[in-house]
Design an enzyme around this catalytic site. Structure first.
Site, PDB file in Angstrom:
ATOM      1  N   HIS A  82       0.820  -1.295   0.302  1.00  0.00           N
ATOM      2  CA  HIS A  82      -0.216  -0.088   0.509  1.00  0.00           C
ATOM      3  C   HIS A  82       1.200   1.623  -0.009  1.00  0.00           C
ATOM      4  CE1 HIS A  82      -3.609   2.059   0.807  1.00  0.00           C
ATOM      5  NE2 HIS A  82      -2.520   3.087   1.532  1.00  0.00           N
ATOM      6  N   ASP A 161     -14.887   3.261   6.926  1.00  0.00           N
ATOM      7  CA  ASP A 161     -14.604   3.389   6.109  1.00  0.00           C
ATOM      8  C   ASP A 161     -14.707   4.774   4.994  1.00  0.00           C
ATOM      9  OD1 ASP A 161     -11.466   4.625   5.983  1.00  0.00           O
ATOM     10  OD2 ASP A 161     -11.764   4.531   4.145  1.00  0.00           O
ATOM     11  N   ARG A 168     -15.093  12.836   7.729  1.00  0.00           N
ATOM     12  CA  ARG A 168     -13.720  13.867   7.576  1.00  0.00           C
ATOM     13  C   ARG A 168     -13.597  14.454   6.951  1.00  0.00           C
ATOM     14  NH1 ARG A 168     -10.003   8.672   7.602  1.00  0.00           N
ATOM     15  NH2 ARG A 168      -8.264  10.322   8.478  1.00  0.00           N
ATOM     16  N   SER A 183      -8.273   3.840   9.272  1.00  0.00           N
ATOM     17  CA  SER A 183      -8.477   4.080   8.235  1.00  0.00           C
ATOM     18  C   SER A 183      -7.995   2.884   6.826  1.00  0.00           C
ATOM     19  CB  SER A 183      -9.196   4.942   7.208  1.00  0.00           C
ATOM     20  OG  SER A 183      -8.805   5.385   5.817  1.00  0.00           O
ATOM     21  N   LYS A 187      -9.002  -1.469   5.980  1.00  0.00           N
ATOM     22  CA  LYS A 187      -8.749  -1.619   4.757  1.00  0.00           C
ATOM     23  C   LYS A 187      -7.579  -2.401   4.100  1.00  0.00           C
ATOM     24  CE  LYS A 187      -9.110   2.270   3.453  1.00  0.00           C
ATOM     25  NZ  LYS A 187      -9.530   4.037   2.646  1.00  0.00           N
TER      26      LYS A 187
HETATM   27  N1  URA Z   1      -5.700   6.924   2.314  1.00  0.00           N
HETATM   28  C1  URA Z   1      -7.000   5.927   3.038  1.00  0.00           C
HETATM   29  O1  URA Z   1      -7.024   5.159   2.764  1.00  0.00           O
HETATM   30  N2  URA Z   1      -7.048   6.361   4.622  1.00  0.00           N
HETATM   31  C2  URA Z   1      -7.041   7.717   5.212  1.00  0.00           C
HETATM   32  O2  URA Z   1      -7.585   8.618   6.057  1.00  0.00           O
HETATM   33  C3  URA Z   1      -5.923   8.206   4.593  1.00  0.00           C
HETATM   34  C4  URA Z   1      -5.704   8.219   3.528  1.00  0.00           C
END
Ligand code: URA
Length: 424
Positions: A82, A161, A168, A183, A187
């Site tokens: 990621h 999320d 947010r 967050s 995932k």
């Molecule tokens: N990327 C994400 O997936 N979540 C966040 O809160 C910030 C960047």
């Protein structure tokens, strides 16, 4: 349990329990708790923080809010990658095939562009015919056969999320480190891999601007990974100038192919090797130095490129039809000097406005537009020498806005490191 008590608890800097997070997330998804109460809680978290335990508990609740991908039919260890997002970040396009060619399984889900940063799915869709949606069975079969498949994130992956992130975004609470950590990790954990490598981008072109914040974010994510049985390694890398030369979907795919053929920019290659060695070491259970050797060999001898071509073909892409925007301009320097800085954030925004990104979800992307830098930070440049090539189609850009992203001085005050540190 009641939402006002939970908000007050966080306002008074007390720790929340897993049951309280469950109450908040369930209530928010069921529409029993309104946006304004969740906003108040998010702001209290933003101001007062969360402990590792709270962040890990929230992650656990979030990751169970939707689909959890079952990768058990894929043989061998699955390793995911990621990036926290940057400008010109085409690393996944190179790293996935490279690591797969070394024998590690990469069953990857990616997202579309966010703000000034591009998304891997948009980049792949610049290849005519490329399918970013596969049936679960096709996805698994492709990973078993080729070692690598990449699809668009399932619509029901961590719905908590999706809702929280949207809130947010409009309540000034994106920047909270524990909220970013939960967050991202919710995932990653729901996507089913066994091990995770995260490229934490640091600098003006990234979500996290300082090394100190990047370190804190990495420590949270490594801790959450441990708690959820997913070993996580974070590599902190520079995102002040753009990564590589190319910014823009098809142009980045081309640059990824250059690197896979042992050409292309050195910064991209170095980050690919750094992330790749951790993925391969964790995936094959071999030492970091053995893994590094393997990664370098597979990048040089064409096996990674071969896997890339097979991967694109398997997902319907016609790489021979990759094309770029028709109007190409060369932007030249107005003076002699050394490039001290290239503003990744501003360039990201400008390329986005040229049509490479969406303003709304319905917007169509112009896949061929973008820029290719001819100079990077630390390079000498002569008056009238090219700084970049600009690829335009329907939308225009003010050439001065592009030039102003470069700062050219007589002296060079040193460049920040490309790879800061590894946290595991
Ligand atoms: N990327 C994400 O997936 N979540 C966040 O809160 C910030 C960047």
């Amino acid at each position: 349990m009641n939402m006002i008590d939970i908000i007050n608890k966080k306002r008074l800097k007390q720790d929340l329990t897993k049951e309280e997070f469950q109450f908040v997330i369930d209530g928010y998804l069921n529409k029993e708790i309104p946006d304004y109460q969740v906003s108040a809680l998010l702001m209290a978290i933003c101001l007062n923080g969360m402990t590792y335990k709270e962040t890990s508990d929230l992650t656990g609740v979030m990751l169970k809010s939707g689909d959890q991908i079952d990768l058990s039919k894929i043989k061998g260890r699955k390793v995911d990658k990621h990036s926290t997002g940057g400008v010109g970040d085409k690393i996944t396009l190179i790293l996935g095939p490279l690591v797969a060619s070394c024998g590690v399984k990469v069953a990857k889900m990616s997202g579309r562009g966010l703000g000034h940063t591009g998304g891997t799915i948009d980049k792949l869709e610049s290849i005519p015919g490329f399918q970013v949606e596969l049936k679960q069975e096709e996805f698994i079969n492709q990973v078993n056969k080729l070692g690598f498949a990449l699809v668009s994130q399932s619509g029901n992956l961590v719905p908590a999320d999706k809702k929280l992130y949207a809130l947010r975004d409009v309540t000034g609470t994106v920047e909270s480190i524990p909220l970013i950590a939960s967050s991202i990790m919710s995932k990653k954990c729901a996507s089913g891999a066994d091990k995770i490598v995260i490229d934490v981008k640091v600098g003006e072109g990234a979500l996290v601007k300082t090394l100190e914040d990047a370190r804190t974010l990495a420590q949270y994510m490594v801790h959450i990974g441990k708690e959820h049985g997913k070993e996580t390694v974070c590599v902190l890398t520079r995102m002040s100038e753009p990564l590589g030369f190319a910014i823009g979907n098809a142009l980045e795919v081309q640059e990824a192919m250059d690197v896979l053929q042992d050409k292309g920019p050195e910064d991209v290659k170095k980050i690919v090797i750094e992330l790749g060695k951790y993925m391969v070491s964790m995936g094959l259970d071999i030492s970091i130095s053995e893994a590094e050797k393997l990664v370098k060999t597979h990048l040089k001898d064409g096996s990674a490129y071969d896997t890339f071509l097979k991967f694109v073909k398997a997902q319907g892409g016609e790489i021979e039809n990759l094309s770029f925007a028709p109007k190409v301009f060369s932007i030249k320097s107005s003076k002699n000097g050394i490039v001290n800085h290239i503003d990744a954030y501003k360039l990201g925004i400008l390329v986005h406005q040229m049509g490479a990104g969406r303003e709304t979800l319905e917007d169509e992307i112009d896949y061929g537009v973008g820029i290719v830098l001819s100079k990077k930070v630390g390079d000498f440049v002569l008056e009238n020498e090219e700084l970049m090539k600009v690829y335009l189609n329907k939308k225009d850009v003010k050439l001065n806005d592009l030039i102003n992203c470069f700062s050219i001085e007589n002296d060079f005050t040193n460049q920040t490191p490309l790879i800061y540190e590894v946290i595991k």
